[in-house]
Design a protein around this motif. Structure first.
Motif, PDB file in Angstrom:
ATOM      1  N   LEU A  26       4.904   3.754  -9.465  1.00  0.00           N
ATOM      2  CA  LEU A  26       4.190   3.506 -10.721  1.00  0.00           C
ATOM      3  C   LEU A  26       3.711   2.059 -10.827  1.00  0.00           C
ATOM      4  O   LEU A  26       2.571   1.803 -11.236  1.00  0.00           O
ATOM      5  CB  LEU A  26       5.091   3.850 -11.906  1.00  0.00           C
ATOM      6  CG  LEU A  26       5.364   5.336 -12.141  1.00  0.00           C
ATOM      7  CD1 LEU A  26       6.398   5.519 -13.247  1.00  0.00           C
ATOM      8  CD2 LEU A  26       4.078   6.071 -12.496  1.00  0.00           C
ATOM      9  N   MET A  27       4.562   1.121 -10.446  1.00  0.00           N
ATOM     10  CA  MET A  27       4.203  -0.289 -10.564  1.00  0.00           C
ATOM     11  C   MET A  27       3.064  -0.657  -9.612  1.00  0.00           C
ATOM     12  O   MET A  27       2.048  -1.237 -10.020  1.00  0.00           O
ATOM     13  CB  MET A  27       5.418  -1.176 -10.280  1.00  0.00           C
ATOM     14  CG  MET A  27       5.119  -2.668 -10.411  1.00  0.00           C
ATOM     15  SD  MET A  27       6.574  -3.694 -10.077  1.00  0.00           S
ATOM     16  CE  MET A  27       6.836  -3.361  -8.324  1.00  0.00           C
ATOM     17  N   ILE A  28       3.219  -0.314  -8.338  1.00  0.00           N
ATOM     18  CA  ILE A  28       2.205  -0.675  -7.337  1.00  0.00           C
ATOM     19  C   ILE A  28       0.890   0.039  -7.612  1.00  0.00           C
ATOM     20  O   ILE A  28      -0.185  -0.552  -7.520  1.00  0.00           O
ATOM     21  CB  ILE A  28       2.716  -0.346  -5.920  1.00  0.00           C
ATOM     22  CG1 ILE A  28       3.949  -1.188  -5.587  1.00  0.00           C
ATOM     23  CG2 ILE A  28       1.616  -0.600  -4.888  1.00  0.00           C
ATOM     24  CD1 ILE A  28       4.623  -0.814  -4.277  1.00  0.00           C
ATOM     25  N   THR A  29       0.969   1.329  -7.963  1.00  0.00           N
ATOM     26  CA  THR A  29      -0.251   2.102  -8.207  1.00  0.00           C
ATOM     27  C   THR A  29      -0.996   1.605  -9.442  1.00  0.00           C
ATOM     28  O   THR A  29      -2.231   1.482  -9.423  1.00  0.00           O
ATOM     29  CB  THR A  29       0.096   3.593  -8.380  1.00  0.00           C
ATOM     30  OG1 THR A  29       0.739   4.058  -7.193  1.00  0.00           O
ATOM     31  CG2 THR A  29      -1.156   4.414  -8.620  1.00  0.00           C
ATOM     32  N   SER A  30      -0.270   1.328 -10.509  1.00  0.00           N
ATOM     33  CA  SER A  30      -0.916   0.848 -11.736  1.00  0.00           C
ATOM     34  C   SER A  30      -1.632  -0.477 -11.500  1.00  0.00           C
ATOM     35  O   SER A  30      -2.796  -0.653 -11.896  1.00  0.00           O
ATOM     36  CB  SER A  30       0.127   0.688 -12.849  1.00  0.00           C
ATOM     37  OG  SER A  30       0.727   1.932 -13.166  1.00  0.00           O
ATOM     38  N   LEU A  31      -0.960  -1.407 -10.833  1.00  0.00           N
ATOM     39  CA  LEU A  31      -1.580  -2.697 -10.533  1.00  0.00           C
ATOM     40  C   LEU A  31      -2.759  -2.529  -9.588  1.00  0.00           C
ATOM     41  O   LEU A  31      -3.798  -3.181  -9.734  1.00  0.00           O
ATOM     42  CB  LEU A  31      -0.538  -3.647  -9.922  1.00  0.00           C
ATOM     43  CG  LEU A  31       0.602  -4.096 -10.846  1.00  0.00           C
ATOM     44  CD1 LEU A  31       1.614  -4.929 -10.064  1.00  0.00           C
ATOM     45  CD2 LEU A  31       0.044  -4.895 -12.024  1.00  0.00           C
ATOM     46  N   GLY A  32      -2.604  -1.629  -8.622  1.00  0.00           N
ATOM     47  CA  GLY A  32      -3.678  -1.398  -7.662  1.00  0.00           C
ATOM     48  C   GLY A  32      -4.914  -0.813  -8.310  1.00  0.00           C
ATOM     49  O   GLY A  32      -6.042  -1.221  -8.006  1.00  0.00           O
ATOM     50  N   LEU A  33      -4.730   0.153  -9.208  1.00  0.00           N
ATOM     51  CA  LEU A  33      -5.867   0.772  -9.882  1.00  0.00           C
ATOM     52  C   LEU A  33      -6.627  -0.227 -10.744  1.00  0.00           C
ATOM     53  O   LEU A  33      -7.865  -0.207 -10.810  1.00  0.00           O
ATOM     54  CB  LEU A  33      -5.401   1.954 -10.732  1.00  0.00           C
ATOM     55  CG  LEU A  33      -5.103   3.248  -9.965  1.00  0.00           C
ATOM     56  CD1 LEU A  33      -4.449   4.276 -10.875  1.00  0.00           C
ATOM     57  CD2 LEU A  33      -6.390   3.815  -9.364  1.00  0.00           C
ATOM     58  N   PHE A 119     -11.619   4.983   1.975  1.00  0.00           N
ATOM     59  CA  PHE A 119     -11.961   4.865   0.566  1.00  0.00           C
ATOM     60  C   PHE A 119     -11.977   6.241  -0.107  1.00  0.00           C
ATOM     61  O   PHE A 119     -11.782   6.333  -1.323  1.00  0.00           O
ATOM     62  CB  PHE A 119     -13.327   4.200   0.389  1.00  0.00           C
ATOM     63  CG  PHE A 119     -13.324   2.717   0.661  1.00  0.00           C
ATOM     64  CD1 PHE A 119     -12.169   1.972   0.575  1.00  0.00           C
ATOM     65  CD2 PHE A 119     -14.502   2.073   1.000  1.00  0.00           C
ATOM     66  CE1 PHE A 119     -12.162   0.605   0.819  1.00  0.00           C
ATOM     67  CE2 PHE A 119     -14.516   0.704   1.249  1.00  0.00           C
ATOM     68  CZ  PHE A 119     -13.340  -0.029   1.168  1.00  0.00           C
ATOM     69  N   ASP A 120     -12.227   7.281   0.669  1.00  0.00           N
ATOM     70  CA  ASP A 120     -12.258   8.627   0.081  1.00  0.00           C
ATOM     71  C   ASP A 120     -10.891   9.050  -0.444  1.00  0.00           C
ATOM     72  O   ASP A 120     -10.789   9.939  -1.296  1.00  0.00           O
ATOM     73  CB  ASP A 120     -12.760   9.648   1.110  1.00  0.00           C
ATOM     74  CG  ASP A 120     -11.853   9.759   2.331  1.00  0.00           C
ATOM     75  OD1 ASP A 120     -11.430   8.706   2.856  1.00  0.00           O
ATOM     76  OD2 ASP A 120     -11.580  10.891   2.769  1.00  0.00           O
ATOM     77  N   GLU A 121      -9.813   8.399   0.029  1.00  0.00           N
ATOM     78  CA  GLU A 121      -8.462   8.749  -0.388  1.00  0.00           C
ATOM     79  C   GLU A 121      -8.041   8.087  -1.697  1.00  0.00           C
ATOM     80  O   GLU A 121      -7.020   8.458  -2.276  1.00  0.00           O
ATOM     81  CB  GLU A 121      -7.458   8.320   0.709  1.00  0.00           C
ATOM     82  CG  GLU A 121      -7.811   8.751   2.119  1.00  0.00           C
ATOM     83  CD  GLU A 121      -7.456  10.196   2.396  1.00  0.00           C
ATOM     84  OE1 GLU A 121      -6.819  10.824   1.531  1.00  0.00           O
ATOM     85  OE2 GLU A 121      -7.809  10.688   3.480  1.00  0.00           O
ATOM     86  N   LEU A 122      -8.804   7.117  -2.181  1.00  0.00           N
ATOM     87  CA  LEU A 122      -8.382   6.330  -3.340  1.00  0.00           C
ATOM     88  C   LEU A 122      -8.071   7.153  -4.593  1.00  0.00           C
ATOM     89  O   LEU A 122      -7.141   6.816  -5.335  1.00  0.00           O
ATOM     90  CB  LEU A 122      -9.430   5.265  -3.653  1.00  0.00           C
ATOM     91  CG  LEU A 122      -9.563   4.145  -2.608  1.00  0.00           C
ATOM     92  CD1 LEU A 122     -10.649   3.157  -3.020  1.00  0.00           C
ATOM     93  CD2 LEU A 122      -8.237   3.421  -2.415  1.00  0.00           C
ATOM     94  N   PRO A 123      -8.810   8.236  -4.898  1.00  0.00           N
ATOM     95  CA  PRO A 123      -8.459   9.027  -6.086  1.00  0.00           C
ATOM     96  C   PRO A 123      -7.055   9.617  -6.049  1.00  0.00           C
ATOM     97  O   PRO A 123      -6.517  10.020  -7.087  1.00  0.00           O
ATOM     98  CB  PRO A 123      -9.532  10.126  -6.098  1.00  0.00           C
ATOM     99  CG  PRO A 123     -10.717   9.495  -5.449  1.00  0.00           C
ATOM    100  CD  PRO A 123     -10.120   8.670  -4.335  1.00  0.00           C
ATOM    101  N   GLN A 124      -6.451   9.665  -4.865  1.00  0.00           N
ATOM    102  CA  GLN A 124      -5.080  10.165  -4.784  1.00  0.00           C
ATOM    103  C   GLN A 124      -4.092   9.242  -5.493  1.00  0.00           C
ATOM    104  O   GLN A 124      -2.944   9.618  -5.747  1.00  0.00           O
ATOM    105  CB  GLN A 124      -4.681  10.364  -3.320  1.00  0.00           C
ATOM    106  CG  GLN A 124      -5.393  11.512  -2.651  1.00  0.00           C
ATOM    107  CD  GLN A 124      -5.177  11.561  -1.150  1.00  0.00           C
ATOM    108  OE1 GLN A 124      -4.079  11.322  -0.668  1.00  0.00           O
ATOM    109  NE2 GLN A 124      -6.235  11.858  -0.403  1.00  0.00           N
ATOM    110  N   LEU A 125      -4.529   8.047  -5.824  1.00  0.00           N
ATOM    111  CA  LEU A 125      -3.680   7.154  -6.614  1.00  0.00           C
ATOM    112  C   LEU A 125      -3.374   7.783  -7.972  1.00  0.00           C
ATOM    113  O   LEU A 125      -2.307   7.544  -8.550  1.00  0.00           O
ATOM    114  CB  LEU A 125      -4.357   5.792  -6.793  1.00  0.00           C
ATOM    115  CG  LEU A 125      -4.470   4.944  -5.518  1.00  0.00           C
ATOM    116  CD1 LEU A 125      -5.336   3.712  -5.775  1.00  0.00           C
ATOM    117  CD2 LEU A 125      -3.088   4.524  -5.022  1.00  0.00           C
TER     118      LEU A 125
END
Length: 214
Positions: A26-33, A119-125
């Motif tokens: 949750l932490m890494i994904t939220s900051l990454g998004l 880059f096509d994988e990014l929505p998996q976040l």
């Protein structure tokens, strides 16, 4: 016949292990998004301008405990790609139930660029945010792919599938099916937070080097 797949005891991602893994996701994904939100918007606009088709491609994959979920990607193929897949099955280069085709004619020029850098994988976040995926874990497969794998492969579903994993950083799509399954099982049995960080680091390096891009 090849060597049997690695036999493992049933893993237990509970207690502090579960809390650490989910909290870090949750932490890494939220900051990454937040950091990459302009990139996500730009890619979405380019895909829409390309042919007017949908920006996202969604597909049912098998998740934890065998439950299916919708996995999201940026669309990298023509709009009728799934319809055209049947005509290409005779040229399938994948093994173990996987479909793989070098220079797949269904991939658009923009889609090729997106795939080269993942880059096509990014929505998996967003899958990671809703808990259907983790940042790191076994590769999520289609139900019919798993049906063609050795029975031991179902043990991969004891944990949440990942956006990246030991399979991908050890060769990504260059690895054959059974070898990839062995690596997934090894990850499931030997998980540590440090291993996740190492895999994420190697993933970034592999993407930048465009090794084994799908």
């Amino acid at each position: 016949m090849g060597a049997p797949l690695l036999h493992i005891e049933e893993p237990h991602f509970s207690g502090w292990r579960k809390v650490i893994k989910r909290s870090s996701d949750l932490m890494i994904t939220s900051l990454g998004l937040i950091a990459i939100s302009p990139i996500l918007v730009a890619i979405a606009i380019l895909i829409k301008l390309q042919d007017g088709g949908p920006v996202l491609f969604r597909q049912k994959r098998v998740g934890q405990n065998g439950d299916e979920f919708w996995m999201y990607k940026f669309r990298s193929m023509v709009t009728d790609a799934e319809t055209r897949k049947a005509a290409l099955m005779a040229k399938n280069e994948g093994k173990g139930g996987l479909f793989k085709l070098t220079d797949d004619p269904r991939i658009t020029p923009l889609g090729r660029f997106l795939r080269d850098y993942s880059f096509d994988e990014l929505p998996q976040l967003f899958n990671v945010l809703n808990g259907s995926m983790s940042l790191v874990g076994p590769r999520p497969h289609l139900a019919h792919e798993i049906a063609q794998m050795p029975s031991e492969a179902t043990r991969r579903t004891l944990v949440t599938p990942g956006l990246t994993g030991l399979w991908q950083v050890s060769g990504r799509s260059d690895l054959e099916g059974d070898e990839g399954v062995r690596l997934d099982l090894r990850y499931v049995e030997n998980w540590t937070f440090t291993l996740d960080i190492l895999i994420l680091w190697k993933t970034a390096s592999a993407v930048l080097a465009k090794r084994g891009a799908r």
